[in-house]
Design a protein around this motif. Structure first.
Motif, PDB file in Angstrom:
ATOM      1  N   GLU A   1      16.163  41.717  79.636  1.00 32.73           N
ATOM      2  CA  GLU A   1      15.327  40.526  79.757  1.00 32.73           C
ATOM      3  C   GLU A   1      15.733  39.742  80.996  1.00 32.73           C
ATOM      4  O   GLU A   1      16.893  39.390  81.178  1.00 32.73           O
ATOM      5  CB  GLU A   1      15.446  39.639  78.520  1.00 32.73           C
ATOM      6  N   LEU A   2      14.767  39.478  81.853  1.00 34.14           N
ATOM      7  CA  LEU A   2      15.035  38.790  83.109  1.00 34.14           C
ATOM      8  C   LEU A   2      14.417  37.397  83.083  1.00 34.14           C
ATOM      9  O   LEU A   2      13.260  37.236  82.712  1.00 34.14           O
ATOM     10  CB  LEU A   2      14.454  39.608  84.273  1.00 34.14           C
ATOM     11  N   ARG A   3      15.196  36.417  83.467  1.00 38.01           N
ATOM     12  CA  ARG A   3      14.714  35.037  83.546  1.00 38.01           C
ATOM     13  C   ARG A   3      14.997  34.506  84.943  1.00 38.01           C
ATOM     14  O   ARG A   3      16.008  34.836  85.545  1.00 38.01           O
ATOM     15  CB  ARG A   3      15.392  34.142  82.494  1.00 38.01           C
ATOM     16  N   TYR A   4      14.082  33.651  85.438  1.00 36.20           N
ATOM     17  CA  TYR A   4      14.256  33.144  86.799  1.00 36.20           C
ATOM     18  C   TYR A   4      13.792  31.695  86.913  1.00 36.20           C
ATOM     19  O   TYR A   4      12.979  31.209  86.118  1.00 36.20           O
ATOM     20  CB  TYR A   4      13.496  34.020  87.800  1.00 36.20           C
ATOM     21  N   VAL A   5      14.340  31.031  87.913  1.00 32.98           N
ATOM     22  CA  VAL A   5      13.965  29.662  88.246  1.00 32.98           C
ATOM     23  C   VAL A   5      13.829  29.581  89.757  1.00 32.98           C
ATOM     24  O   VAL A   5      14.719  30.007  90.485  1.00 32.98           O
ATOM     25  CB  VAL A   5      15.027  28.639  87.781  1.00 32.98           C
ATOM     26  N   VAL A   6      12.713  29.058  90.243  1.00 32.10           N
ATOM     27  CA  VAL A   6      12.543  28.783  91.667  1.00 32.10           C
ATOM     28  C   VAL A   6      12.523  27.275  91.817  1.00 32.10           C
ATOM     29  O   VAL A   6      11.649  26.598  91.281  1.00 32.10           O
ATOM     30  CB  VAL A   6      11.249  29.390  92.227  1.00 32.10           C
ATOM     31  N   ARG A   7      13.502  26.754  92.527  1.00 30.51           N
ATOM     32  CA  ARG A   7      13.655  25.302  92.648  1.00 30.51           C
ATOM     33  C   ARG A   7      13.247  24.842  94.039  1.00 30.51           C
ATOM     34  O   ARG A   7      13.673  25.388  95.050  1.00 30.51           O
ATOM     35  CB  ARG A   7      15.094  24.891  92.377  1.00 30.51           C
ATOM     36  N   LEU A   8      12.399  23.825  94.090  1.00 28.28           N
ATOM     37  CA  LEU A   8      11.969  23.240  95.350  1.00 28.28           C
ATOM     38  C   LEU A   8      13.073  22.345  95.890  1.00 28.28           C
ATOM     39  O   LEU A   8      13.531  21.433  95.213  1.00 28.28           O
ATOM     40  CB  LEU A   8      10.690  22.430  95.140  1.00 28.28           C
ATOM     41  N   GLU A   9      13.508  22.608  97.124  1.00 27.01           N
ATOM     42  CA  GLU A   9      14.581  21.837  97.736  1.00 27.01           C
ATOM     43  C   GLU A   9      14.063  20.663  98.558  1.00 27.01           C
ATOM     44  O   GLU A   9      14.681  19.612  98.609  1.00 27.01           O
ATOM     45  CB  GLU A   9      15.421  22.749  98.639  1.00 27.01           C
ATOM     46  N   HIS A  10      12.936  20.847  99.228  1.00 25.59           N
ATOM     47  CA  HIS A  10      12.382  19.814 100.097  1.00 25.59           C
ATOM     48  C   HIS A  10      10.876  19.715  99.888  1.00 25.59           C
ATOM     49  O   HIS A  10      10.207  20.714  99.690  1.00 25.59           O
ATOM     50  CB  HIS A  10      12.676  20.126 101.573  1.00 25.59           C
ATOM     51  N   VAL A  11      10.362  18.494  99.965  1.00 20.64           N
ATOM     52  CA  VAL A  11       8.929  18.253  99.827  1.00 20.64           C
ATOM     53  C   VAL A  11       8.300  18.217 101.213  1.00 20.64           C
ATOM     54  O   VAL A  11       8.836  17.590 102.126  1.00 20.64           O
ATOM     55  CB  VAL A  11       8.663  16.926  99.085  1.00 20.64           C
ATOM     56  N   THR A  12       7.180  18.907 101.384  1.00 22.23           N
ATOM     57  CA  THR A  12       6.489  18.913 102.668  1.00 22.23           C
ATOM     58  C   THR A  12       5.235  18.058 102.597  1.00 22.23           C
ATOM     59  O   THR A  12       4.613  17.930 101.544  1.00 22.23           O
ATOM     60  CB  THR A  12       6.103  20.344 103.078  1.00 22.23           C
ATOM     61  N   THR A  13       4.876  17.466 103.723  1.00 24.87           N
ATOM     62  CA  THR A  13       3.671  16.629 103.783  1.00 24.87           C
ATOM     63  C   THR A  13       2.551  17.319 104.555  1.00 24.87           C
ATOM     64  O   THR A  13       1.475  16.746 104.702  1.00 24.87           O
ATOM     65  CB  THR A  13       3.988  15.284 104.458  1.00 24.87           C
ATOM     66  N   GLN A  14       2.800  18.521 105.063  1.00 24.32           N
ATOM     67  CA  GLN A  14       1.763  19.210 105.823  1.00 24.32           C
ATOM     68  C   GLN A  14       0.647  19.666 104.908  1.00 24.32           C
ATOM     69  O   GLN A  14       0.861  19.929 103.727  1.00 24.32           O
ATOM     70  CB  GLN A  14       2.341  20.403 106.570  1.00 24.32           C
ATOM     71  N   PRO A  15      -0.589  19.761 105.418  1.00 28.02           N
ATOM     72  CA  PRO A  15      -1.723  20.195 104.590  1.00 28.02           C
ATOM     73  C   PRO A  15      -1.485  21.597 104.038  1.00 28.02           C
ATOM     74  O   PRO A  15      -0.840  22.428 104.671  1.00 28.02           O
ATOM     75  CB  PRO A  15      -2.901  20.187 105.573  1.00 28.02           C
ATOM     76  N   PHE A  16      -2.020  21.841 102.845  1.00 27.28           N
ATOM     77  CA  PHE A  16      -1.902  23.163 102.220  1.00 27.28           C
ATOM     78  C   PHE A  16      -2.689  24.170 103.049  1.00 27.28           C
ATOM     79  O   PHE A  16      -3.857  23.960 103.369  1.00 27.28           O
ATOM     80  CB  PHE A  16      -2.453  23.114 100.794  1.00 27.28           C
ATOM     81  N   GLN A  17      -2.047  25.276 103.409  1.00 24.21           N
ATOM     82  CA  GLN A  17      -2.693  26.316 104.200  1.00 24.21           C
ATOM     83  C   GLN A  17      -2.865  27.578 103.354  1.00 24.21           C
ATOM     84  O   GLN A  17      -1.888  28.101 102.809  1.00 24.21           O
ATOM     85  CB  GLN A  17      -1.857  26.634 105.439  1.00 24.21           C
ATOM     86  N   ASP A  18      -4.097  28.045 103.266  1.00 28.21           N
ATOM     87  CA  ASP A  18      -4.397  29.217 102.441  1.00 28.21           C
ATOM     88  C   ASP A  18      -3.741  30.472 102.985  1.00 28.21           C
ATOM     89  O   ASP A  18      -3.768  30.743 104.193  1.00 28.21           O
ATOM     90  CB  ASP A  18      -5.905  29.453 102.379  1.00 28.21           C
ATOM     91  N   ALA A  19      -3.167  31.256 102.099  1.00 29.63           N
ATOM     92  CA  ALA A  19      -2.596  32.552 102.467  1.00 29.63           C
ATOM     93  C   ALA A  19      -3.708  33.573 102.636  1.00 29.63           C
ATOM     94  O   ALA A  19      -4.738  33.524 101.950  1.00 29.63           O
ATOM     95  CB  ALA A  19      -1.611  33.019 101.394  1.00 29.63           C
ATOM     96  N   GLN A  20      -3.500  34.497 103.564  1.00 28.85           N
ATOM     97  CA  GLN A  20      -4.431  35.586 103.803  1.00 28.85           C
ATOM     98  C   GLN A  20      -3.675  36.912 103.724  1.00 28.85           C
ATOM     99  O   GLN A  20      -2.461  36.955 103.926  1.00 28.85           O
ATOM    100  CB  GLN A  20      -5.097  35.453 105.183  1.00 28.85           C
ATOM    101  N   LEU A  21      -4.389  37.981 103.442  1.00 31.03           N
ATOM    102  CA  LEU A  21      -3.779  39.307 103.365  1.00 31.03           C
ATOM    103  C   LEU A  21      -4.158  40.128 104.591  1.00 31.03           C
ATOM    104  O   LEU A  21      -5.342  40.361 104.838  1.00 31.03           O
ATOM    105  CB  LEU A  21      -4.229  40.041 102.101  1.00 31.03           C
ATOM    106  N   ASP A  22      -3.146  40.553 105.341  1.00 28.67           N
ATOM    107  CA  ASP A  22      -3.398  41.427 106.486  1.00 28.67           C
ATOM    108  C   ASP A  22      -3.499  42.881 106.064  1.00 28.67           C
ATOM    109  O   ASP A  22      -4.012  43.712 106.806  1.00 28.67           O
ATOM    110  CB  ASP A  22      -2.266  41.280 107.518  1.00 28.67           C
ATOM    111  N   TYR A  23      -2.989  43.194 104.868  1.00 26.13           N
ATOM    112  CA  TYR A  23      -3.044  44.577 104.384  1.00 26.13           C
ATOM    113  C   TYR A  23      -3.487  44.610 102.930  1.00 26.13           C
ATOM    114  O   TYR A  23      -2.930  43.905 102.085  1.00 26.13           O
ATOM    115  CB  TYR A  23      -1.678  45.261 104.514  1.00 26.13           C
ATOM    116  N   VAL A  24      -4.496  45.423 102.642  1.00 21.08           N
ATOM    117  CA  VAL A  24      -4.972  45.675 101.284  1.00 21.08           C
ATOM    118  C   VAL A  24      -5.062  47.186 101.116  1.00 21.08           C
ATOM    119  O   VAL A  24      -5.702  47.857 101.933  1.00 21.08           O
ATOM    120  CB  VAL A  24      -6.353  45.035 101.028  1.00 21.08           C
TER     121      VAL A  24
END
Length: 217
Positions: free
Chosen positions: A91-114
């Motif tokens: 059984e695997l458990r994980y936590v991703v913790r945010l270290e710093h808050v950013t104020t830049q606009p949200f930028q959509d991710a794109q896929l270069d490979y499918v």
């Protein structure tokens, strides 16, 4: 009284497991609110973000994770997120913790490979929640979903037998979880202020990593 360093290292794995086992599953922490409710609550959520109860718990996780198993990633010399994970009896458990808050606009991710044969069946961005998802399928045999989030800590687990391993995505550390006896795999990594999760079915680990390495924003 000073606790010897070797005692801390010896106790860290057990402490990490006790902490992570007390956290709820990711599925229990998600609820879809109406757009109107989310809009009205956004200002309140922004003011309360730094005072969430998770902060105190995740601060403890940072100490535990530093002694047990942990990955840190970020842009340049400044770490944006940290991934902590523990595995016991499959059984695997994980936590991703945010270290710093950013104020830049949200930028959509794109896929270069499918991979060949996969088509986009659903995709969209929720700017209020700073979240984007893209779902691809290849008939009934294979599929993968890319989830991009920002500004929120991520807690999750794999309740079935699986094997976790450290991998690299474009030079940044990531976590790969492969379920035993199944073609399902999860790949988790961060890039700058974003947390990326790639959930695949019917794909090899190599194919999943190649998709991840083609994610740009």
């Amino acid at each position: 009284m000073m606790i010897p360093e070797e005692d801390l290292y010896a106790a860290a794995p057990e402490a990490a497991e006790k902490f992570l086992s007390a956290l709820p599953d990711q599925a229990e922490c998600v609820h879809d609110f109406s757009p109107d409710f989310e809009t009205r609550m956004e200002l309140l959520l922004h003011r309360q973000r730094r005072r969430r109860p998770w902060r105190a718990l995740l601060a403890a996780a940072a100490v535990i994770g530093a002694l047990a198993a942990g990955l840190s990633v970020g842009a340049g010399d400044r770490t944006n997120c940290q991934i902590y994970w523990s595995q016991t009896n499959g059984e695997l458990r994980y936590v991703v913790r945010l270290e710093h808050v950013t104020t830049q606009p949200f930028q959509d991710a794109q896929l270069d490979y499918v991979p060949e044969g996969f088509t986009l069946v659903r995709g969209g961005t929720n700017e209020i929640r700073s979240e984007r998802s893209l779902i691809y399928r290849k008939g009934e045999e294979a599929s993968f979903t890319l989830r991009q989030t920002r500004g929120e800590d991520l807690v999750g687990s794999k309740g079935t037998a699986c094997q976790g391993s450290e991998v690299e995505v474009n030079g940044r550390p990531g976590l790969l979880a492969e379920e035993t006896g199944s073609t399902e795999k999860d790949l988790l990594w961060t890039d700058g202020p974003y947390i990326f999760a790639l959930y695949g079915k019917g794909l090899s680990a190599e194919e999943l990593l190649r998709i991840a390495e083609g994610v740009t924003w």
